[in-house]
Design an enzyme around this catalytic site. Sequence first.
Site, short mmCIF file in Angstrom:
data_model
loop_
_atom_site.label_atom_id
_atom_site.label_comp_id
_atom_site.label_asym_id
_atom_site.label_seq_id
_atom_site.Cartn_x
_atom_site.Cartn_y
_atom_site.Cartn_z
CE LYS A 1 -18.45 11.07 1.46
NZ LYS A 1 -18.56 9.76 0.80
CE1 TYR B 1 -15.61 12.35 3.05
CE2 TYR B 1 -16.79 13.36 4.88
CZ TYR B 1 -16.44 12.23 4.15
OH TYR B 1 -16.91 11.00 4.52
CG ASP C 1 -10.10 -1.20 -2.33
OD1 ASP C 1 -10.94 -1.08 -1.40
OD2 ASP C 1 -9.05 -0.53 -2.38
CB THR D 1 -13.82 2.32 8.74
OG1 THR D 1 -13.55 3.73 8.62
CG2 THR D 1 -15.31 2.09 8.61
CG ASN E 1 -18.12 2.37 0.38
OD1 ASN E 1 -18.74 2.92 1.30
ND2 ASN E 1 -16.92 1.84 0.53
N1 LIG Z 1 -15.68 6.03 8.52
C1 LIG Z 1 -16.53 7.04 8.73
O1 LIG Z 1 -16.65 7.57 9.86
C2 LIG Z 1 -17.37 7.57 7.60
C3 LIG Z 1 -18.41 8.47 7.91
C4 LIG Z 1 -19.20 8.95 6.89
C5 LIG Z 1 -18.97 8.55 5.59
N2 LIG Z 1 -17.95 7.69 5.31
C6 LIG Z 1 -17.75 7.31 3.92
O2 LIG Z 1 -17.78 5.91 3.80
C7 LIG Z 1 -17.00 5.50 2.68
C8 LIG Z 1 -16.04 4.40 3.10
O3 LIG Z 1 -15.25 4.89 4.15
P1 LIG Z 1 -14.44 3.91 5.13
O4 LIG Z 1 -14.36 4.60 6.42
O5 LIG Z 1 -15.01 2.54 5.05
O6 LIG Z 1 -12.98 3.96 4.45
P2 LIG Z 1 -11.76 2.91 4.43
O7 LIG Z 1 -10.54 3.74 4.31
O8 LIG Z 1 -11.86 1.93 5.55
O9 LIG Z 1 -11.99 2.14 3.06
C9 LIG Z 1 -11.93 2.81 1.85
C10 LIG Z 1 -11.50 1.85 0.76
O10 LIG Z 1 -11.54 2.57 -0.47
C11 LIG Z 1 -10.38 2.23 -1.22
N3 LIG Z 1 -10.07 3.30 -2.16
C12 LIG Z 1 -9.44 4.47 -1.91
N4 LIG Z 1 -9.32 5.18 -3.04
C13 LIG Z 1 -9.89 4.45 -4.03
C14 LIG Z 1 -10.08 4.65 -5.41
N5 LIG Z 1 -9.64 5.76 -6.04
N6 LIG Z 1 -10.70 3.69 -6.13
C15 LIG Z 1 -11.14 2.56 -5.52
N7 LIG Z 1 -10.99 2.31 -4.21
C16 LIG Z 1 -10.37 3.25 -3.47
C17 LIG Z 1 -9.30 2.02 -0.18
O11 LIG Z 1 -8.22 1.25 -0.71
C18 LIG Z 1 -10.06 1.33 0.93
O12 LIG Z 1 -10.03 -0.08 0.78
C19 LIG Z 1 -16.35 6.78 2.14
O13 LIG Z 1 -17.12 7.31 1.09
C20 LIG Z 1 -16.41 7.72 3.34
O14 LIG Z 1 -16.39 9.07 2.94
C21 LIG Z 1 -17.15 7.18 6.29
#
Ligand SMILES: NC(=O)c1ccc[n+]([C@@H]2O[C@H](COP(=O)([O-])OP(=O)(O)OC[C@H]3O[C@@H](n4cnc5c(N)ncnc54)[C@H](O)[C@@H]3O)[C@@H](O)[C@H]2O)c1
Length: 253
Positions: free
Chosen positions: A162, A158, A39, A193, A92
Site C-alpha cells: 500500500k 500489505y 470483479d 466491509t 480498488n
Molecule cells: N476494509 C478496510 O478496512 C480497508 C482499509 C483500508 C484499505 N482497504 C482497501 O480497500 C479495498 C477494498 O477492500 P474491501 O474491504 O472493500 O474488500 P471486499 O472484500 O469487501 O471487496 C473486495 C472485492 O474485490 C474482489 N476481488 C478480489 N480479488 C480480485 C481480483 N483478483 N480481481 C478482481 N476483483 C477481485 C472481491 O471479489 C470483492 O468483491 C482493498 O484495496 C483494501 O486493501 C480496505
Amino acid sequence: MTDTHFSGKTALVTGAGSGIGQASALAFAAKGARVMVTDINGDAAEETVRQITAAGGEAAARKVDATSAEEVEALIQATLDRFGSLDFAHNNVGCGTGKALEDIGPADYDFTMNLSFKSVFLGMRYQLPVMRERGGGVIVNTASMAGVSTTQAADIVYSGAKAGVIQMTAHAARAYGQHNIRVNCIAPGLVATPIISQMFTPEQQIEMASDHIIKRPVRPEEIAAAVIFLCSAEAAMITGLVLPVDGGQNAMR
Ligand SMILES: NC(=O)c1ccc[n+]([C@@H]2O[C@H](COP(=O)([O-])OP(=O)(O)OC[C@H]3O[C@@H](n4cnc5c(N)ncnc54)[C@H](O)[C@@H]3O)[C@@H](O)[C@H]2O)c1
C-alpha cells in the site's frame, strides 16, 4: 443527484462486487456516470449492476481478474466498446493476509503483492495511455492507512504494497499531469466491509477503530464520497495526493 461533470461519462471500478468498490460504483452511477463494474466474482459484479439499474443508473458487469494483464487490457477495450469513453477509473482491488511476519510464506507474499500492488499497476498501465489519447481523465487508487502508518492491524507485505500504491500514484500523477490526467489515492482507515466482518468480530472492529479519533469503522459510502470528490471538478487542482478517510487516524500517528 445527477451531476453534469459525471453524466454521460464512463467510470470503471475494480473489485466492485463488494465493500468499497461496490459503494464507489453505486456513487458514480448516482452522479450520472455509466459504470463498468468489474470483479473476479462475476455474480457479485452482476449484483452491483442490479442495484445500480434498480436505482435508475446505467452499468455493465464484467468478470475480470485485476491481477491478469491480459484481462485488464481487454477490459479497457471492452469499456470503450460498450460506453465509448473512459473518464474515471477506481483501482480498488487489494487484500492482505493479516499474518505475523514469521508466518508469511511465499504464497502469502505473492497473494498480497499481486492483489494490492500489481492490480493497481496493471490498472494504470492500461488506463493511462487510453486517457492520454482521449484528452484526459481521473484515476483514484485505493491505498490504505496501513501504507502510511504502522498503527493498523495489517501485515508487513500489505503495508509495503500500500505504501507502494501511494508512491505509484504520485509518480503517475507527475508523469501524466501534462495530459490533463489527475491521479490520486485514498487511504481508508478501518472500513466496515464484508472482508473485515469475516476476519474480525464487531467487538474487535470497535477495538481496532480505537486508532481513529472518531471511534467507529468508516462506512463504505464515506470512502466512496471521497472517491467522487477526487474525481469532481472541485478537485481540479488536486493530484498526486493521498487522502486519508480514516476518522482521524492519520492525526493519531
Ligand atoms: N476494509 C478496510 O478496512 C480497508 C482499509 C483500508 C484499505 N482497504 C482497501 O480497500 C479495498 C477494498 O477492500 P474491501 O474491504 O472493500 O474488500 P471486499 O472484500 O469487501 O471487496 C473486495 C472485492 O474485490 C474482489 N476481488 C478480489 N480479488 C480480485 C481480483 N483478483 N480481481 C478482481 N476483483 C477481485 C472481491 O471479489 C470483492 O468483491 C482493498 O484495496 C483494501 O486493501 C480496505
